[in-house]
Design a protein around this motif. Sequence first.
Motif, PDB file in Angstrom:
ATOM      1  N   LYS A 212     -33.431  54.889 -13.159  1.00 54.96           N
ATOM      2  CA  LYS A 212     -33.159  53.463 -13.351  1.00 54.96           C
ATOM      3  C   LYS A 212     -34.076  52.877 -14.418  1.00 54.96           C
ATOM      4  O   LYS A 212     -33.649  52.078 -15.243  1.00 54.96           O
ATOM      5  CB  LYS A 212     -33.339  52.752 -12.004  1.00 54.96           C
ATOM      6  N   ALA A 213     -35.347  53.301 -14.402  1.00 51.50           N
ATOM      7  CA  ALA A 213     -36.298  52.743 -15.362  1.00 51.50           C
ATOM      8  C   ALA A 213     -36.032  53.251 -16.772  1.00 51.50           C
ATOM      9  O   ALA A 213     -36.405  52.622 -17.749  1.00 51.50           O
ATOM     10  CB  ALA A 213     -37.728  53.081 -14.949  1.00 51.50           C
ATOM     11  N   GLY A 214     -35.380  54.420 -16.882  1.00 52.81           N
ATOM     12  CA  GLY A 214     -35.078  54.941 -18.207  1.00 52.81           C
ATOM     13  C   GLY A 214     -36.240  55.671 -18.846  1.00 52.81           C
ATOM     14  O   GLY A 214     -36.405  55.634 -20.064  1.00 52.81           O
ATOM     15  N   ALA A 215     -37.067  56.339 -18.026  1.00 53.65           N
ATOM     16  CA  ALA A 215     -38.151  57.134 -18.592  1.00 53.65           C
ATOM     17  C   ALA A 215     -37.556  58.390 -19.230  1.00 53.65           C
ATOM     18  O   ALA A 215     -36.615  58.965 -18.693  1.00 53.65           O
ATOM     19  CB  ALA A 215     -39.147  57.516 -17.507  1.00 53.65           C
ATOM     20  N   PHE A 216     -38.108  58.793 -20.375  1.00 52.67           N
ATOM     21  CA  PHE A 216     -37.653  60.014 -21.040  1.00 52.67           C
ATOM     22  C   PHE A 216     -37.991  61.199 -20.145  1.00 52.67           C
ATOM     23  O   PHE A 216     -39.094  61.256 -19.638  1.00 52.67           O
ATOM     24  CB  PHE A 216     -38.393  60.136 -22.373  1.00 52.67           C
ATOM     25  N   PRO A 217     -37.159  62.158 -19.890  1.00 51.88           N
ATOM     26  CA  PRO A 217     -35.798  62.376 -20.363  1.00 51.88           C
ATOM     27  C   PRO A 217     -34.728  61.905 -19.377  1.00 51.88           C
ATOM     28  O   PRO A 217     -33.639  62.462 -19.370  1.00 51.88           O
ATOM     29  CB  PRO A 217     -35.779  63.891 -20.489  1.00 51.88           C
ATOM     30  N   LEU A 218     -35.030  60.919 -18.540  1.00 52.26           N
ATOM     31  CA  LEU A 218     -34.030  60.454 -17.573  1.00 52.26           C
ATOM     32  C   LEU A 218     -33.264  59.257 -18.119  1.00 52.26           C
ATOM     33  O   LEU A 218     -32.557  58.573 -17.389  1.00 52.26           O
ATOM     34  CB  LEU A 218     -34.726  60.047 -16.263  1.00 52.26           C
ATOM     35  N   HIS A 219     -33.400  58.995 -19.413  1.00 53.53           N
ATOM     36  CA  HIS A 219     -32.894  57.753 -19.987  1.00 53.53           C
ATOM     37  C   HIS A 219     -31.485  57.884 -20.526  1.00 53.53           C
ATOM     38  O   HIS A 219     -31.014  56.974 -21.204  1.00 53.53           O
ATOM     39  CB  HIS A 219     -33.800  57.377 -21.149  1.00 53.53           C
ATOM     40  N   VAL A 275     -43.727  57.797 -27.146  1.00 53.11           N
ATOM     41  CA  VAL A 275     -43.654  58.336 -28.511  1.00 53.11           C
ATOM     42  C   VAL A 275     -42.215  58.691 -28.887  1.00 53.11           C
ATOM     43  O   VAL A 275     -41.723  58.308 -29.951  1.00 53.11           O
ATOM     44  CB  VAL A 275     -44.585  59.553 -28.645  1.00 53.11           C
ATOM     45  N   LEU A 276     -41.510  59.395 -27.981  1.00 52.29           N
ATOM     46  CA  LEU A 276     -40.155  59.810 -28.354  1.00 52.29           C
ATOM     47  C   LEU A 276     -39.194  58.628 -28.345  1.00 52.29           C
ATOM     48  O   LEU A 276     -38.253  58.579 -29.128  1.00 52.29           O
ATOM     49  CB  LEU A 276     -39.662  60.906 -27.414  1.00 52.29           C
ATOM     50  N   GLY A 277     -39.440  57.655 -27.466  1.00 58.68           N
ATOM     51  CA  GLY A 277     -38.585  56.471 -27.453  1.00 58.68           C
ATOM     52  C   GLY A 277     -38.580  55.800 -28.815  1.00 58.68           C
ATOM     53  O   GLY A 277     -37.527  55.499 -29.375  1.00 58.68           O
ATOM     54  N   VAL A 278     -39.757  55.617 -29.365  1.00 57.55           N
ATOM     55  CA  VAL A 278     -39.818  54.918 -30.648  1.00 57.55           C
ATOM     56  C   VAL A 278     -39.341  55.836 -31.772  1.00 57.55           C
ATOM     57  O   VAL A 278     -38.725  55.378 -32.742  1.00 57.55           O
ATOM     58  CB  VAL A 278     -41.223  54.332 -30.896  1.00 57.55           C
ATOM     59  N   ALA A 279     -39.555  57.147 -31.629  1.00 53.67           N
ATOM     60  CA  ALA A 279     -39.040  58.060 -32.661  1.00 53.67           C
ATOM     61  C   ALA A 279     -37.519  58.003 -32.704  1.00 53.67           C
ATOM     62  O   ALA A 279     -36.914  57.927 -33.786  1.00 53.67           O
ATOM     63  CB  ALA A 279     -39.507  59.487 -32.377  1.00 53.67           C
ATOM     64  N   PHE A 280     -36.884  58.015 -31.537  1.00 60.50           N
ATOM     65  CA  PHE A 280     -35.418  57.915 -31.514  1.00 60.50           C
ATOM     66  C   PHE A 280     -34.965  56.550 -32.040  1.00 60.50           C
ATOM     67  O   PHE A 280     -33.936  56.442 -32.706  1.00 60.50           O
ATOM     68  CB  PHE A 280     -34.884  58.133 -30.095  1.00 60.50           C
ATOM     69  N   LEU A 290     -30.993  50.619 -31.379  1.00 60.34           N
ATOM     70  CA  LEU A 290     -32.410  50.676 -31.746  1.00 60.34           C
ATOM     71  C   LEU A 290     -33.253  49.941 -30.704  1.00 60.34           C
ATOM     72  O   LEU A 290     -34.256  50.455 -30.209  1.00 60.34           O
ATOM     73  CB  LEU A 290     -32.580  50.050 -33.127  1.00 60.34           C
ATOM     74  N   LEU A 291     -32.796  48.748 -30.340  1.00 61.12           N
ATOM     75  CA  LEU A 291     -33.533  47.981 -29.335  1.00 61.12           C
ATOM     76  C   LEU A 291     -33.543  48.724 -27.998  1.00 61.12           C
ATOM     77  O   LEU A 291     -34.531  48.708 -27.266  1.00 61.12           O
ATOM     78  CB  LEU A 291     -32.904  46.596 -29.160  1.00 61.12           C
ATOM     79  N   ALA A 292     -32.418  49.388 -27.695  1.00 62.62           N
ATOM     80  CA  ALA A 292     -32.327  50.109 -26.427  1.00 62.62           C
ATOM     81  C   ALA A 292     -33.385  51.206 -26.357  1.00 62.62           C
ATOM     82  O   ALA A 292     -34.068  51.377 -25.341  1.00 62.62           O
ATOM     83  CB  ALA A 292     -30.934  50.709 -26.268  1.00 62.62           C
ATOM     84  N   TYR A 293     -33.565  51.941 -27.460  1.00 64.41           N
ATOM     85  CA  TYR A 293     -34.569  53.005 -27.433  1.00 64.41           C
ATOM     86  C   TYR A 293     -35.976  52.433 -27.318  1.00 64.41           C
ATOM     87  O   TYR A 293     -36.874  53.078 -26.796  1.00 64.41           O
ATOM     88  CB  TYR A 293     -34.448  53.897 -28.669  1.00 64.41           C
ATOM     89  N   HIS A 294     -36.158  51.201 -27.800  1.00 63.78           N
ATOM     90  CA  HIS A 294     -37.470  50.591 -27.629  1.00 63.78           C
ATOM     91  C   HIS A 294     -37.757  50.268 -26.172  1.00 63.78           C
ATOM     92  O   HIS A 294     -38.915  50.145 -25.781  1.00 63.78           O
ATOM     93  CB  HIS A 294     -37.616  49.357 -28.505  1.00 63.78           C
ATOM     94  N   SER A 295     -36.704  50.121 -25.370  1.00 60.80           N
ATOM     95  CA  SER A 295     -36.939  49.950 -23.935  1.00 60.80           C
ATOM     96  C   SER A 295     -37.592  51.208 -23.382  1.00 60.80           C
ATOM     97  O   SER A 295     -38.513  51.129 -22.563  1.00 60.80           O
ATOM     98  CB  SER A 295     -35.631  49.706 -23.199  1.00 60.80           C
ATOM     99  N   VAL A 296     -37.115  52.367 -23.828  1.00 57.21           N
ATOM    100  CA  VAL A 296     -37.717  53.623 -23.373  1.00 57.21           C
ATOM    101  C   VAL A 296     -39.197  53.648 -23.747  1.00 57.21           C
ATOM    102  O   VAL A 296     -40.062  54.008 -22.943  1.00 57.21           O
ATOM    103  CB  VAL A 296     -36.976  54.831 -23.995  1.00 57.21           C
ATOM    104  N   GLU A 297     -39.495  53.201 -24.980  1.00 55.64           N
ATOM    105  CA  GLU A 297     -40.889  53.188 -25.438  1.00 55.64           C
ATOM    106  C   GLU A 297     -41.749  52.293 -24.550  1.00 55.64           C
ATOM    107  O   GLU A 297     -42.833  52.678 -24.112  1.00 55.64           O
ATOM    108  CB  GLU A 297     -40.939  52.672 -26.882  1.00 55.64           C
ATOM    109  N   LEU A 607     -28.799  63.942 -23.884  1.00 52.10           N
ATOM    110  CA  LEU A 607     -27.432  63.922 -23.354  1.00 52.10           C
ATOM    111  C   LEU A 607     -26.600  65.040 -23.971  1.00 52.10           C
ATOM    112  O   LEU A 607     -25.892  65.767 -23.274  1.00 52.10           O
ATOM    113  CB  LEU A 607     -26.803  62.561 -23.656  1.00 52.10           C
ATOM    114  N   GLU A 608     -26.724  65.210 -25.291  1.00 54.72           N
ATOM    115  CA  GLU A 608     -25.845  66.166 -25.954  1.00 54.72           C
ATOM    116  C   GLU A 608     -26.337  67.597 -25.845  1.00 54.72           C
ATOM    117  O   GLU A 608     -25.541  68.521 -25.873  1.00 54.72           O
ATOM    118  CB  GLU A 608     -25.696  65.775 -27.427  1.00 54.72           C
ATOM    119  N   ARG A 609     -27.658  67.786 -25.757  1.00 52.89           N
ATOM    120  CA  ARG A 609     -28.176  69.147 -25.763  1.00 52.89           C
ATOM    121  C   ARG A 609     -28.520  69.676 -24.379  1.00 52.89           C
ATOM    122  O   ARG A 609     -28.608  70.870 -24.176  1.00 52.89           O
ATOM    123  CB  ARG A 609     -29.432  69.227 -26.638  1.00 52.89           C
TER     124      ARG A 609
END
Lengths: 658, 302
Positions: A212-219, A275-280, A290-297, A607-609
Amino acid sequence: MTPTGPLLVIALGSALGAAAFLRFPRAWLALVLVGTAAGLGACAFVLWGGPAWDWPGGFEVAGQPVHLRLDGLSALFLALVCVVGGAGAVYSMGYWTDAAHPRSASRGRLWWSEILLAMGFILVATNGLHFLIAWEGFVLGSFFLITLDQSRREARQAGWLYLAASHVGTLCLFGLFGVLAARLGTWELGPVRGHPELAPLFWLALIGFGIKAGAFPLHIWLPSAHGSAPSHASALLSGVVIKMGIYGLIRFGGWLPVPAAAGWVITALGLVSAVLGVAFALGQHDLKRLLAYHSVENIGIILIGFGFALVAASRGHAAWGLLAMAGALLHVWNHGLFKALLFLGAGSVLHATGCRRMSGLGGLWRRMPWTAALFALGAAAISGLPPLNGFVSEWLVYLGLFDAVHARGASSLLAVVSAILLGVTGALALACFTKASAVVFLGAARSEAARRAHESGWAMLGPMVALAALCAAIGLFPVLAWPAVARAAADWTGAGPAAAAPAELRTLGLCSLVVAILGAAAAALLWRRTAAGSLRRASTWCCGYAEPTARMQYTAGSFAGIITGWFEGVLLTHRTQVPAGQGPGRAPIVDEGVPSSLDDHTPEAVLERVVGPAARVVMRVALGARSLQHGRLPAYLLYVLAGLAGLAAIIFLACILT
Amino acid sequence: MMASVEFIVRIGLWFLLPPLLPGIVNRVKAWVAGRRGPPVLQLYYDLARLWRKGVVLSDLASPGFIAGPAVAWVAVAGAALLLPLGPLGSLLSFRGDVILLVYLLALARFCTAWAAMETGSSFEGMGAAREVSYAVLAEASVITAVLALSVQSGSVSLARMMEPAVGSGGVLLAAGLFTVLLAENCRVPFDDPATHLELTMIHEVMVLDHSGPPLAVILHGASMKLLLYALLLVQAVVPLGGLSFPAAVAVLAGGVLAVTVGVGLVESLLARFAFRRVPLLLTTAFLLCLFALLVAWNGGAA
């Protein structure tokens, strides 16, 4: 008699009442605003010194006695629900009007009130069964908000993915609460530190709430859901909905006995997410993705703080744990505020141009000065720059980390790594938001739609101004926010009264105030000086090139190119180039009829890999199993016989062995 | 009363001294090359001239084009005022002030890059992209250096962090911080402030469209940042605590002069690196700071 109870009754009443006025937008809005204001009042009372509110209902729902409780931790999150819920409701009046969306506008209002109510109940529930019921209602509410615009295929797919991912999480929560209820003999929730055998349940909570929180890699559900939902729903999803996962983690991290490795695992998850959230995010060219991935960050930053609070708790509640926890909790607020602001800003851009692709925008500041200024403020805040709120929470986390370094021991090595990566994350976020705001709002318009953009009305700008004001207020007067955060942190551990504000926080606020005032003064002074001299307007210098076009500007892809190159192995960006085959030593085959283009796309790698291939394996096995079902009765009878024989064999074996 | 006098003296120092540094660098370069070179005070003349000049503004630029340099200047000045000045100590010292300093410099970077993107020029886009990208690696080095100082002194406030003598890690820290200084101030081998080939620059290309007073503010801010980094480097490595007031001032000034001359020598003796090698050099700076941190770590445990 405290005002908390009556205020919460008003909040509940008006939220329920609002559902009766779905066809009357103004009445609905008024009721939602009354409800959120009342809820906010109740939270403020609890957070700034009032006692926790506890209501043993005395009647049963679903066979369980109702028992509600609003303590500091719940109030912190409920306050955010109220602020973003209210702001988004006002925004929807201008953004998702009945005139433009006759089929879905009132449905949107229904699910908006429903999800606010469901989140309120999650936060005050102290009974596992009621928690689960509210949780399910909340998941469904967000599903219907994501798919509000059912005509878009992408929204339907995002909703489906969200529903599937959320239910994996809910399944873990069913397991968690089921085992708890079976072990303890009651669905009533509360501190159960005295049962060390329950510690492994924390991992179930981590997966359930982590999805639910969207922590990598559960995002995996997060980018498409936040990208495809209507913007006011995106603001709620990113600002508040994912925070429910954080709430669950913090709440059960405080109640359950936690395994020794919990703090380390959560910090590691936080570092990877940040780190990966902002890289993505840097690889995205769609503003909302873009904003969505910043949520992960930002969830990552919150998890770093929380992880260190857990580490500190395992080391006898060291003082630096409080700083890290306060930073994490304040970041929950801060991220909720500036991310909602940014999504509403992105919504204004989408509303005005119909375009989410950043490289189709540009130069919007001229047509949309308010949106541009507010988005810039949000961008500076999310990059953690003083004098805004993002800096205050990151500063608190940093202080906690530095103190943890001084404390020595194994955790201080983790703190060193965390501090360095937190700095890297901040610099990456700055790069990403320079890119996003500059490509969208500055320079020249890259498309006709961007040239014809229009500023949004006050129904849309008003909530953005309010959120921006809150961002600035927390940044300039952090001491005022401290009691709330300290209260929530104290209620988390249950250890005594809230801590007093550290003296340096006061000094920091003073510095921020001075920087803000002097910055504004210097800008005004320089503008006057510039205007006083001879001021000439001319076209941008282009190396003497006679006919510059908007297409010559730096784009989102070219701006982020250096950094996305460093993360090539993770981002898996693929490029499409027309005409194909350009590169060193390979001259392009130029076809006069086809305009040349270069585009890159960064997919959701996990998701894809990972999830995709795993799902395909499951699908293949399932399809194989389907051949067992073919409708031939004799074969079915044979299955039954075989099954019976198997059972008999087991019983027979069991008899022999015992 | 004393406090306000001291405050004014500090502001005056930070306002008047910085433009001297680029002059010294240029003098060193001229001396190595056997030229006469511009006067040491050249930047002062330039700033005065620019401040009186008119401005040519791009059609596309928003008010942020002017506000950006102004806010960036205030941010750098704020960071400078947080820095302790040897025997003078710091104006304002509190736990965590070093993080505020680092993030104020980030604010300056954001504003400069923002102003650069205002014009829609691809040259300035290039410069801004490089500036914010390489800053990621520089930021990692700076945080690591701060950690090293913090571990060594057991404190998170700048004034205390600068006090203890660094041991053998000091050489590593000096090398790392010097590299970061070169990168953050856009000197050779990262950037060439003397070149006029836009494709190869970072900082200079970001300010191509600025003119008049805003350009003066940018140039002054850049020189202030150079002095800030030089002071930070000297105080991080040289313990000034035990010295008398005049001796400490002399050592501090001598140190800053040495760093400035060092910048000039590097600039004379090295060519600018190819861009793909810049991350490599910055990673080296990060590793140097990391080893300094490990040395400090060990020193504390022993």
